[in-house]
Design a protein around this motif. Structure first.
Motif, PDB file in Angstrom:
ATOM      1  N   VAL A  39      -3.329   8.688   6.943  1.00 19.43           N
ATOM      2  CA  VAL A  39      -2.284   9.712   6.822  1.00 19.43           C
ATOM      3  C   VAL A  39      -1.624   9.948   8.174  1.00 19.43           C
ATOM      4  O   VAL A  39      -0.392  10.109   8.260  1.00 19.43           O
ATOM      5  CB  VAL A  39      -2.880  11.016   6.262  1.00 19.43           C
ATOM      6  CG1 VAL A  39      -1.852  12.142   6.290  1.00 19.43           C
ATOM      7  CG2 VAL A  39      -3.376  10.806   4.836  1.00 19.43           C
ATOM      8  N   ARG A  40      -2.397   9.952   9.223  1.00 18.61           N
ATOM      9  CA  ARG A  40      -1.833  10.158  10.569  1.00 18.61           C
ATOM     10  C   ARG A  40      -0.875   9.026  10.923  1.00 18.61           C
ATOM     11  O   ARG A  40       0.200   9.263  11.493  1.00 18.61           O
ATOM     12  CB  ARG A  40      -2.959  10.257  11.592  1.00 18.61           C
ATOM     13  CG  ARG A  40      -2.492  10.593  12.999  1.00 18.61           C
ATOM     14  CD  ARG A  40      -3.667  10.946  13.895  1.00 18.61           C
ATOM     15  NE  ARG A  40      -3.237  11.239  15.239  1.00 18.61           N
ATOM     16  CZ  ARG A  40      -3.180  10.346  16.230  1.00 18.61           C
ATOM     17  NH1 ARG A  40      -3.549   9.089  15.998  1.00 18.61           N
ATOM     18  NH2 ARG A  40      -2.773  10.690  17.430  1.00 18.61           N
ATOM     19  N   GLN A  41      -1.236   7.796  10.609  1.00 16.11           N
ATOM     20  CA  GLN A  41      -0.338   6.661  10.863  1.00 16.11           C
ATOM     21  C   GLN A  41       0.961   6.820  10.083  1.00 16.11           C
ATOM     22  O   GLN A  41       2.046   6.517  10.596  1.00 16.11           O
ATOM     23  CB  GLN A  41      -1.028   5.358  10.479  1.00 16.11           C
ATOM     24  CG  GLN A  41      -2.163   4.955  11.395  1.00 16.11           C
ATOM     25  CD  GLN A  41      -2.876   3.700  10.900  1.00 16.11           C
ATOM     26  OE1 GLN A  41      -2.487   3.110   9.894  1.00 16.11           O
ATOM     27  NE2 GLN A  41      -3.920   3.294  11.601  1.00 16.11           N
ATOM     28  N   GLN A  42       0.858   7.309   8.842  1.00 18.77           N
ATOM     29  CA  GLN A  42       2.054   7.517   8.033  1.00 18.77           C
ATOM     30  C   GLN A  42       2.964   8.580   8.656  1.00 18.77           C
ATOM     31  O   GLN A  42       4.185   8.406   8.713  1.00 18.77           O
ATOM     32  CB  GLN A  42       1.650   7.944   6.618  1.00 18.77           C
ATOM     33  CG  GLN A  42       0.899   6.892   5.823  1.00 18.77           C
ATOM     34  CD  GLN A  42       1.841   5.917   5.128  1.00 18.77           C
ATOM     35  OE1 GLN A  42       2.736   6.298   4.396  1.00 18.77           O
ATOM     36  NE2 GLN A  42       1.628   4.642   5.373  1.00 18.77           N
ATOM     37  N   LEU A 230       4.037  16.457   2.202  1.00 17.17           N
ATOM     38  CA  LEU A 230       3.917  14.999   2.098  1.00 17.17           C
ATOM     39  C   LEU A 230       2.500  14.522   2.405  1.00 17.17           C
ATOM     40  O   LEU A 230       2.024  13.561   1.782  1.00 17.17           O
ATOM     41  CB  LEU A 230       4.917  14.332   3.049  1.00 17.17           C
ATOM     42  CG  LEU A 230       6.401  14.520   2.703  1.00 17.17           C
ATOM     43  CD1 LEU A 230       7.286  13.873   3.766  1.00 17.17           C
ATOM     44  CD2 LEU A 230       6.717  13.934   1.331  1.00 17.17           C
ATOM     45  N   THR A 231       1.820  15.169   3.346  1.00 19.76           N
ATOM     46  CA  THR A 231       0.446  14.747   3.655  1.00 19.76           C
ATOM     47  C   THR A 231      -0.480  15.000   2.468  1.00 19.76           C
ATOM     48  O   THR A 231      -1.383  14.197   2.194  1.00 19.76           O
ATOM     49  CB  THR A 231      -0.074  15.483   4.902  1.00 19.76           C
ATOM     50  OG1 THR A 231       0.193  16.896   4.783  1.00 19.76           O
ATOM     51  CG2 THR A 231       0.590  14.958   6.150  1.00 19.76           C
ATOM     52  N   PHE A 232      -0.272  16.108   1.752  1.00 20.62           N
ATOM     53  CA  PHE A 232      -1.065  16.345   0.537  1.00 20.62           C
ATOM     54  C   PHE A 232      -0.797  15.236  -0.481  1.00 20.62           C
ATOM     55  O   PHE A 232      -1.729  14.715  -1.110  1.00 20.62           O
ATOM     56  CB  PHE A 232      -0.708  17.711  -0.062  1.00 20.62           C
ATOM     57  CG  PHE A 232      -1.665  18.175  -1.131  1.00 20.62           C
ATOM     58  CD1 PHE A 232      -2.558  19.182  -0.881  1.00 20.62           C
ATOM     59  CD2 PHE A 232      -1.678  17.588  -2.395  1.00 20.62           C
ATOM     60  CE1 PHE A 232      -3.450  19.619  -1.859  1.00 20.62           C
ATOM     61  CE2 PHE A 232      -2.559  18.000  -3.382  1.00 20.62           C
ATOM     62  CZ  PHE A 232      -3.451  19.019  -3.108  1.00 20.62           C
ATOM     63  N   GLU A 233       0.466  14.862  -0.637  1.00 24.20           N
ATOM     64  CA  GLU A 233       0.823  13.788  -1.571  1.00 24.20           C
ATOM     65  C   GLU A 233       0.177  12.462  -1.159  1.00 24.20           C
ATOM     66  O   GLU A 233      -0.259  11.690  -2.013  1.00 24.20           O
ATOM     67  CB  GLU A 233       2.346  13.635  -1.618  1.00 24.20           C
ATOM     68  CG  GLU A 233       3.072  14.807  -2.252  1.00 24.20           C
ATOM     69  CD  GLU A 233       3.420  14.544  -3.711  1.00 24.20           C
ATOM     70  OE1 GLU A 233       3.549  13.374  -4.076  1.00 24.20           O
ATOM     71  OE2 GLU A 233       3.563  15.520  -4.470  1.00 24.20           O
ATOM     72  N   LYS A 318       4.459   0.539   5.382  1.00 25.00           N
ATOM     73  CA  LYS A 318       5.168   1.040   4.210  1.00 25.00           C
ATOM     74  C   LYS A 318       4.725   2.477   3.938  1.00 25.00           C
ATOM     75  O   LYS A 318       3.534   2.766   3.829  1.00 25.00           O
ATOM     76  CB  LYS A 318       4.864   0.147   2.993  1.00 25.00           C
ATOM     77  CG  LYS A 318       5.566   0.572   1.721  1.00 25.00           C
ATOM     78  CD  LYS A 318       5.197  -0.368   0.586  1.00 25.00           C
ATOM     79  CE  LYS A 318       5.803   0.090  -0.727  1.00 25.00           C
ATOM     80  NZ  LYS A 318       5.403  -0.781  -1.855  1.00 25.00           N
ATOM     81  N   LEU A 319       5.689   3.362   3.803  1.00 22.46           N
ATOM     82  CA  LEU A 319       5.382   4.759   3.541  1.00 22.46           C
ATOM     83  C   LEU A 319       5.126   4.974   2.055  1.00 22.46           C
ATOM     84  O   LEU A 319       5.762   4.367   1.218  1.00 22.46           O
ATOM     85  CB  LEU A 319       6.540   5.650   3.999  1.00 22.46           C
ATOM     86  CG  LEU A 319       6.911   5.560   5.489  1.00 22.46           C
ATOM     87  CD1 LEU A 319       8.140   6.396   5.781  1.00 22.46           C
ATOM     88  CD2 LEU A 319       5.744   6.011   6.367  1.00 22.46           C
ATOM     89  N   PHE A 320       4.172   5.838   1.739  1.00 21.88           N
ATOM     90  CA  PHE A 320       3.883   6.143   0.337  1.00 21.88           C
ATOM     91  C   PHE A 320       3.665   7.628   0.160  1.00 21.88           C
ATOM     92  O   PHE A 320       3.465   8.359   1.121  1.00 21.88           O
ATOM     93  CB  PHE A 320       2.661   5.358  -0.155  1.00 21.88           C
ATOM     94  CG  PHE A 320       1.390   5.626   0.619  1.00 21.88           C
ATOM     95  CD1 PHE A 320       0.571   6.697   0.294  1.00 21.88           C
ATOM     96  CD2 PHE A 320       1.003   4.807   1.670  1.00 21.88           C
ATOM     97  CE1 PHE A 320      -0.594   6.945   0.992  1.00 21.88           C
ATOM     98  CE2 PHE A 320      -0.161   5.046   2.383  1.00 21.88           C
ATOM     99  CZ  PHE A 320      -0.957   6.117   2.041  1.00 21.88           C
TER     100      PHE A 320
END
Length: 320
Positions: A39-42, A230-233, A318-320
């Motif tokens: 998540v941190r990388q995202q 977004l982090t929760f998602e 790739k972001l998700f």
């Protein structure tokens, strides 16, 4: 080892988010640490892309549109985020109305007989003030024109029906997860739904996300709230994908006898009063790693377009 534990600051929040997403077991420290690092990388990738977009505009400050632009291809997620921001504005307007303390904001009108009755113009005015505002994005076709098309009453319903299919699916899953819960379990589940990387943790989140290093921009409250959403998602998406992988793995082990083929008959012959195999063990770091790999897979269409060419394939995150 101490530095590694100090670096991972959100184990409790990630455990709660995983519980809401369907993981009822207690994941290991290694599993939650891997999720936190992913998540941190995202988040860092999103902030880096936003900083580049702001630099093209000649600005050092990133905006909420820069963030939403990163997930523009995920229409259901954009729709959920717009709903989140819209209701945030409604709550802010309602709070401002309460601070002013006007009876008109409460929708109270005078009765011709001398009393007080609900309804009337005051109600309509208050309803317009507290109506969920539609978040408009600059890359949508409607923003290309100077004049706006009047909104229809059924426009929002059509949008929700079209864009929120995944959200409805998640609500069904949540209903299935909570259907057999006891009162205490449901209270716990409801409390865990409030887990957040950012709520009342602004300073910790800014340090964790690399504000001041990745970007020089000082984040606004809206940007921090969007990143919290977004982090929760992200945690939810990773957990749900990992649970699918674990379910497939458990099913294969049940059918084939797992690693020990000699115990195949014994494992297949499960007793009537034996507890179910599902949910005995929580997802492990290898399930999270495989889930991340699948979420990073390139679409077949984009891979097929590069076949027979000498173009170098991009391997950006790739972001998700």
């Amino acid at each position: 080892m101490a530095d590694n534990n100090k670096q991972h600051k959100y184990r409790q929040e990630i455990q709660q988010m995983m519980y809401v997403s369907g993981e009822t077991g207690e994941p290991s420290v290694e599993t939650t640490a891997m999720i936190e690092e992913i998540v941190r990388q995202q988040v860092i990738e999103m902030l880096r892309n936003c900083t580049e977009l702001a630099a093209r505009r000649g600005s050092r400050s990133i905006t909420i549109n820069d963030l939403i632009f990163q997930i523009r291809d995920d229409a259901p997620k954009v729709s959920r985020l717009r709903t989140f921001l819209s209701w945030k504005d409604v709550r802010k307007s309602a709070k401002d109305s309460d601070d002013k303390g006007g009876d008109a904001d409460l929708g109270v009108a005078d009765d011709p007989a001398g009393g007080v009755m609900p309804g009337g113009p005051a109600v309509e005015e208050a309803a317009k003030k507290n109506k969920k505002a539609k978040v408009k994005l600059p890359w949508e076709p409607s923003s290309y024109y100077s004049q706006e098309v009047p909104e229809r009453d059924d426009e929002e319903d059509e949008e929700e029906e079209e864009m929120n299919y995944i959200t409805l699916q998640r609500l069904r899953k949540a209903d299935e997860r909570t259907k057999a819960m006891t009162k205490e379990e449901y209270v716990t589940w409801s409390e865990y739904r409030q887990a957040s990387f950012t709520y009342r943790k602004g300073k910790r989140f800014r340090e964790w996300a690399g504000f001041g290093i990745v970007t020089d921009s000082k984040p606004s409250d809206d940007i921090v709230d969007i990143l919290g959403f977004l982090t929760f998602e992200m945690v939810q998406t990773l957990t749900e994908e990992a649970l699918k992988i674990k379910e497939q793995e458990d099913l294969w082990k049940e059918r084939s006898g797992g690693e020990n083929s000699g115990n195949k008959k014994r494992k297949l012959a499960q007793g009537l009063f034996d507890p179910p195999n599902e949910g005995k063990t929580p997802v492990e770091s290898r399930h999270i790693q495989e889930a991340f790999r699948r979420l990073q897979a390139r679409p077949k269409k984009s891979r097929a377009m590069l076949n027979g060419t000498n173009l170098q394939q991009r391997t950006n995150l790739k972001l998700f």
